[in-house]
Design a protein around this motif. Structure first.
Motif, PDB file in Angstrom:
ATOM      1  N   THR A  35       8.045   6.284   3.840  1.00 25.06           N
ATOM      2  CA  THR A  35       7.202   5.408   3.033  1.00 25.06           C
ATOM      3  C   THR A  35       8.074   4.665   2.028  1.00 25.06           C
ATOM      4  N   PHE A  36       7.424   3.923   1.112  1.00 30.36           N
ATOM      5  CA  PHE A  36       8.183   3.223   0.085  1.00 30.36           C
ATOM      6  C   PHE A  36       8.907   4.199  -0.838  1.00 30.36           C
ATOM      7  N   ALA A  37       8.388   5.439  -0.939  1.00 29.86           N
ATOM      8  CA  ALA A  37       8.914   6.352  -1.954  1.00 29.86           C
ATOM      9  C   ALA A  37       9.441   7.670  -1.411  1.00 29.86           C
ATOM     10  N   SER A  89       0.847  -1.184   0.000  1.00 28.49           N
ATOM     11  CA  SER A  89       0.000   0.000   0.000  1.00 28.49           C
ATOM     12  C   SER A  89       0.884   1.237   0.000  1.00 28.49           C
ATOM     13  N   THR A  90       0.434   2.266  -0.700  1.00 30.85           N
ATOM     14  CA  THR A  90       1.183   3.524  -0.700  1.00 30.85           C
ATOM     15  C   THR A  90       1.134   4.203   0.661  1.00 30.85           C
ATOM     16  N   GLU A  91       0.177   3.812   1.514  1.00 28.92           N
ATOM     17  CA  GLU A  91       0.078   4.380   2.854  1.00 28.92           C
ATOM     18  C   GLU A  91       0.975   3.673   3.856  1.00 28.92           C
ATOM     19  N   ARG A 138       4.276   2.496   5.775  1.00 29.32           N
ATOM     20  CA  ARG A 138       5.459   3.292   6.081  1.00 29.32           C
ATOM     21  C   ARG A 138       6.155   2.759   7.323  1.00 29.32           C
TER      22      ARG A 138
END
Length: 768
Positions: free
Chosen positions: A417-419, A291-293, A295
């Motif tokens: 986060t991932f990014a 998920s982008t959320e 972290r």
């Protein structure tokens, strides 16, 4: 002069002691105000609405506020109020209802509240309710492997329905591992022990279930579970203290072993031992949820996990899993990767310089505007001065900082986060200063001055300073739920300006005060006490919609306000003897639990095993002392996994049974003491005169066999000790050593082994 200085010192100490006493009485008055209205308007309800005065069952009618507040009442001396609450629990609290509850919240509030109140007061009715609730909540955890194996064994009908008995020792062992009486009664209706052992061995070789983590929600009546969000929060997966206390008091080892198995599962799937930090959203198999959320964060969904790494180690003491210590050390080593140091003074100076340049350029303009357009730009550039808010007095700071702190940089914790990096801090992160200080307090014996200068306390002070600024920069002197930061310091997160009376900063100030005795922490606490008191309503204390608009109150008072916030305010201004941190550890919901070594649960360490004695065995005290002496100086290794222990014990008993039969047949011939071996082993004596002879012969044979087995084991131990380098040397690292893993024979310490590292590989001669 010296006498005068001492008199001034005594005067100052007396003044500060009286200030603390007044603050403590104010905290007691806050609790009295809340409880008086709760008993009159919402007794037994989950929550009291502080503005409307209405009681609500927002958690399904489980007495949330009452149960959560029982130990606070006891510590503050409200004995009559406590007794009325405990009587309600005994007579009216019922968990047998078709109700879905969050596992984590119910465990830390309900289960922890009942256990803590029982341990403080000794009221057995509270303990009975805790046992009932624990049994219902335990359905949320993945089934223990050993229970699944037995269920599969019985369901596959591998056991013929024949009469006979199996070893009572094995039966007791399986019972300790958490297998129910119904399963045991079915399993032991047979003599086919060898078939069962073979079947268990076969099933152990099959892949284990993919589910590692518990479900987020469980139905109290049906035991049905579900993950409402589709993932499991890191903070909600691991709650060791409450379950280990219940395990100690009930002697049900499954509660204890499940928590340690969960921690090992998380470490296995996230490589936490090497990374130190992991993502806060996990799939049921323990891997990161896509998920982008998702972290890495020490705030929401992550805080309690790291807090419990330390607190479980302190609570469990000698019985703590060594992995817990290693993960806490890895966390501390990795923590600097999240740190950001900001110097608002430098940023303000740069903004002022930019402002002057803009003002100068506006004066040189002779046409068009008259400089009016430049002024807003200049104001915007210098607006950081308000955001920084350090050393300007009033709600923006001033008196509450030392001269050294006021000129120093601020320390922040970012999220990753991932990014990208996210420059925000949840209020929940403010548990960290207290955790670091608690770690410093329990390290090697230090004087207070030495503790103050320790790296943990230095870092804790800087974090506490940041958390305090989250409070004192607002109009209400209360911190918002989330605060962001930039080069100028703290800035508002406009979508998260509410305050729900959280306790984390007060908790950290309490632990820092106990650890260092620095008055600054009580000074900060006094100002926060006043800020919380200003949220008072006719019926309680209310949350705020916006910390910069304190008149706009929410009709909401969470149960943790009385369980944690008021309790920590009270303890901050109390003497150390009120709740000595050398004997108690406070859970993540502030429920005090006596350390495991102090719990009055005789035989617990023997029933459930300890990390210095992982095998669950019934041995004499002399054998136990011999094993302890062999392992003296070796660090505790790991907790026994019941399935391996069961299988090892089953195989050992089977081997002994076969050898006893051979000895019973061979020994009489060797000693020329009998002519009819079959009559001794397989048949009944024909007369009363002959009945005593086989019995005596069996007794002699058993004693001979026991001596022979003991001598064989002593020879094996001596042979191992003569060549301590046996086995694969790549197995030994950290707490895993030859001494702590390869003994006792023949299987060694069961918790050292997994699919990669086995006894045969690490300890046998063939692998040397």
């Amino acid at each position: 002069m010296k006498h005068r200085a001492m008199s001034w010192q005594r005067f100052a100490e007396a003044y500060l002691a009286e200030e603390a006493s007044l603050a403590q009485r104010q905290a007691v008055a806050m609790m009295r105000h809340v409880w008086k209205n709760y008993e009159e308007r919402a007794f037994g309800k989950d929550e009291l609405r502080p503005v409307s005065g209405i009681g609500t069952d927002s958690w399904g009618g489980v007495g949330q506020t009452l149960v959560d507040a029982l130990d606070t009442l006891w510590l503050m001396g409200f004995r009559e109020e406590f007794e009325r609450g405990a009587l309600w629990v005994q007579e009216s609290l019922n968990f047998d209802k078709d109700l879905n509850l969050n596992l984590f919240e119910t465990t830390i509030r309900q289960l922890g509240g009942l256990l803590s109140a029982f341990l403080l007061s000794g009221r057995t009715a509270l303990f009975e309710k805790a046992k009932d609730l624990g049994t219902r909540l335990f359905h949320a955890f993945p089934a223990p492997v050993e229970t699944a194996l037995v269920e599969r064994a019985t369901n596959d009908s591998i056991v013929p329905k024949e009469s006979g008995k199996w070893s009572e020792g094995v039966k007791a062992l399986l019972k300790q591992a958490g297998i129910s009486e119904d399963q045991l009664s079915t399993l032991f209706q047979t003599d086919a022990s060898s078939k069962i052992a073979e079947k268990l061995k076969e099933m152990q070789a099959t892949p284990s279930p993919s589910t590692v983590l518990p479900s987020s929600d469980v139905n109290l009546q049906t035991g049905a579970t579900q993950n409402l969000a589709g993932f499991v929060s890191l903070a909600e997966a691991y709650v060791p203290m409450e379950w280990k206390v219940l395990s100690a008091l009930t002697s049900n080892c499954s509660y204890k072993s499940t928590q340690d198995r969960l921690l090992r599962g998380i470490n296995s799937t996230t490589d936490l031992q090497n990374r130190g930090l992991t993502y806060i959203m996990l799939k049921p198999d323990g891997h990161a949820f896509p998920s982008t959320e998702n972290r890495i964060s020490l705030g929401s969904r992550g805080d309690s996990f790291y807090e419990y790494l330390l607190k479980d180690a302190l609570f469990s003491g000698q019985q703590a899993d060594p992995l817990t210590h290693r993960l806490w050390k890895a966390f501390k080593a990795t923590l600097p990767q999240l740190l950001i140091e900001v110097s608002p003074t430098s940023a303000i100076a740069a903004a002022d310089k930019k402002k002057k340049l803009l003002e100068r350029s506006s004066k040189k303009k002779k046409s068009g505007t008259t400089g009016e357009t430049a002024e807003p730009i200049a104001q915007k550039a210098s607006g950081a001065e308000k955001s920084a808010g350090r050393g300007y007095g009033g709600s923006l700071g001033g008196w509450f900082e030392t001269w050294h702190d006021s000129v120093g940089p601020l320390l922040f914790l970012k999220e990753v986060t991932f990014a990208q990096t996210v420059p925000k801090m949840d209020h929940l992160i403010c548990f960290l200063p207290g955790a670091l200080a608690l770690d410093a307090m329990h390290q090697a014996h230090r004087r207070i001055k030495e503790t103050r200068k320790s790296p943990e306390c230095t870092l804790a002070h800087k974090f506490a300073q940041t958390c305090v600024h989250m409070y004192f920069r607002t109009v209400s002197d209360l911190a918002p739920e989330i605060t962001r930061f930039n080069a100028f310091g703290l800035v508002d997160d406009l979508g998260s300006m509410h305050n729900i009376l959280r306790p984390e900063t007060i908790e950290s100030l309490f632990v820092l005060w106990r650890t260092t005795k620095m008055q600054i922490y009580r000074n900060w606490g006094q100002r926060m006490l006043s800020a919380f008191y200003r949220t008072k309503t006719k019926y309680g204390f209310a949350s705020l919609h916006n910390v910069n608009e304190p008149s706009k109150k929410r009709d909401d008072m969470p149960s943790f306000f009385v369980a944690e916030t008021i309790k920590y305010l009270y303890l901050l201004f109390s003497t150390d003897s009120t709740l000595p941190l050398t004997d108690y550890v406070l859970s993540t919901e502030a429920h005090p639990m006596p350390k495991l070594s102090l719990l009055d649960a005789p035989g617990f360490s023997q029933l459930c095993g300890s990390y210095g004695d992982a095998q669950v065995e019934s041995t004499s005290s002399r054998e136990h002392s011999e094993r302890a002496s062999r392992r003296e100086g070796a660090e505790a290794s790991a907790q026994a996994q019941a399935v391996r222990s069961c299988q090892s014990r089953i195989q050992e008993l089977e081997q002994q049974l076969q050898q006893e039969k051979r000895v019973c047949r061979d020994l009489p011939r060797d000693m020329q003491a009998a002519q009819h071996v079959d009559a001794i082993v397989d048949t009944e004596p024909e007369s009363q005169e002959q009945e005593g002879k086989p019995e005596l012969q069996h007794q002699d044979q058993a004693e001979f066999q026991q001596r022979e087995t003991q001598q064989l084991r002593l020879d094996e131990h001596a042979e191992f000790h003569q060549n301590p380098a046996q086995g694969d040397e790549s197995c030994w690292a950290g707490d895993y050593t030859f001494e702590s893993c390869c003994f006792p024979l023949p299987q060694g310490n069961a918790l050292c082994w997994d699919t990669q590292y086995t006894f045969q590989r690490c300890c046998s001669r063939s692998s040397a």
